[in-house]
Motif scaffolding. Structure first.
Motif, mmCIF file in Angstrom:
data_model
loop_
_atom_site.group_PDB
_atom_site.id
_atom_site.type_symbol
_atom_site.label_atom_id
_atom_site.label_comp_id
_atom_site.label_asym_id
_atom_site.label_seq_id
_atom_site.Cartn_x
_atom_site.Cartn_y
_atom_site.Cartn_z
ATOM 1 N N GLY A 129 43.937 41.885 46.279
ATOM 2 C CA GLY A 129 43.436 40.515 46.355
ATOM 3 C C GLY A 129 44.065 39.629 45.298
ATOM 4 N N ALA A 130 44.230 40.165 44.094
ATOM 5 C CA ALA A 130 44.881 39.398 43.024
ATOM 6 C C ALA A 130 46.314 39.069 43.412
ATOM 7 N N ALA A 131 47.022 40.040 44.015
ATOM 8 C CA ALA A 131 48.411 39.812 44.435
ATOM 9 C C ALA A 131 48.481 38.733 45.520
ATOM 10 N N GLN A 158 38.589 40.596 39.178
ATOM 11 C CA GLN A 158 37.178 40.220 39.149
ATOM 12 C C GLN A 158 36.548 40.405 37.774
ATOM 13 N N THR A 159 37.198 41.163 36.924
ATOM 14 C CA THR A 159 36.676 41.430 35.574
ATOM 15 C C THR A 159 37.300 40.520 34.521
ATOM 16 N N SER A 160 38.006 39.486 34.923
ATOM 17 C CA SER A 160 38.814 38.695 33.986
ATOM 18 C C SER A 160 37.996 38.015 32.901
ATOM 19 N N ARG A 161 36.725 37.768 33.154
ATOM 20 C CA ARG A 161 35.914 37.032 32.162
ATOM 21 C C ARG A 161 35.273 37.936 31.123
ATOM 22 N N LEU A 182 41.024 50.712 38.096
ATOM 23 C CA LEU A 182 42.300 51.380 37.835
ATOM 24 C C LEU A 182 43.171 50.586 36.873
ATOM 25 N N TRP A 183 43.293 49.293 37.089
ATOM 26 C CA TRP A 183 44.085 48.453 36.184
ATOM 27 C C TRP A 183 43.428 48.416 34.808
ATOM 28 N N GLN A 184 42.122 48.197 34.805
ATOM 29 C CA GLN A 184 41.392 48.015 33.557
ATOM 30 C C GLN A 184 41.361 49.288 32.712
ATOM 31 N N ALA A 185 41.520 50.444 33.345
ATOM 32 C CA ALA A 185 41.421 51.721 32.634
ATOM 33 C C ALA A 185 42.742 52.167 32.019
ATOM 34 N N ALA A 186 43.755 51.316 32.045
ATOM 35 C CA ALA A 186 45.097 51.715 31.586
ATOM 36 C C ALA A 186 45.076 52.315 30.186
ATOM 37 N N TYR A 187 44.298 51.729 29.282
ATOM 38 C CA TYR A 187 44.217 52.236 27.908
ATOM 39 C C TYR A 187 42.789 52.584 27.503
#
Length: 222
Positions: A129-131, A158-161, A182-187
């Motif tokens: 969706g972001a893409a 959706q977690t940008s804030r 998945l994106w947010q868990a990178a680190y």
């Protein structure tokens, strides 16, 4: 939050009993997280893949969500919990969606902890969706392709804030992310527990936070 069904099966109970016990574990965990100073707690309540479960179980889960939204809202207000949702919760119908909207409105000024419930959520769909939104902006001339980077993608999630994810805990002995953040868990630091979700409590959360604080976070550095 995994293991509700297995918790019920071990006790000879229907799966919905496990979900009820899991909801009680949510109450305990939210309170413990707030007391520990956690800023944002995100709970994976229903994935986009969970629609494959039986109609009866989906109906039981929907009814349980409706019941707890009605019952817990006063407690959330009192305890300073701000309730938010990610995913596509509208798929559960207008009645539940209206309850969610009322709950977010009633708690929007609370500041002690943000409780994010992921409903009908899938991380791959979130990234796709972001893409799409970025592609639309390029097509409309609002930005160039060269302007797309990690930061612009993150802004469309959706977690940008909320702050970056620091710690991800999965219960019940499963050792995978199952399409969650998945994106947010990178680190993020990852902790996998054998504990079934209905048995997760303040002590289990404290142990996980203790493991987290003992780790040295390098973010790719030495």
């Amino acid at each position: 939050m995994d293991g509700n069904g297995r918790w019920a099966a071990k006790r000879g109970l229907p799966r919905v009993a496990g979900h009820r016990a899991g909801a009680e574990a949510v109450r305990t965990t939210v309170r413990a997280a707030a007391e520990a100073g956690v800023e944002v707690l995100t709970l994976y309540a229903f994935s986009s893949e969970n629609w494959r479960r039986s109609d009866e179980e989906v109906s039981d889960l929907t009814a349980l969500m409706r019941f707890y939204l009605d019952r817990e809202i006063a407690t959330l207000e009192r305890d300073g919990v701000r309730l938010e949702f990610i995913g596509e919760p509208a798929a559960f119908g207008s009645d539940l969606a209206a309850r969610m909207q009322r709950a977010t409105e009633r708690t929007r000024h609370n500041r002690k902890i943000i409780l994010v419930i992921a409903l009908n959520y899938g991380s791959r769909a979130e990234i796709a969706g972001a893409a799409r939104r970025l592609a639309e902006k390029v097509a409309d001339g609002e930005m160039t392709v060269d302007a797309i980077d990690e930061l612009t993608i993150e802004r469309e999630l959706q977690t940008s804030r909320w702050p970056d994810l620091d710690l991800l805990i999965r219960t019940s002995g499963e050792v995978r992310l199952s399409n969650f953040l998945l994106w947010q868990a990178a680190y993020a630091e990852l902790i996998f527990l054998d504990t079934l979700w209905p048995d997760f409590d303040a002590t289990a959360l404290g142990d996980a936070l203790g493991q987290y604080t003992a780790r040295q976070r390098r973010f790719g550095g030495r």
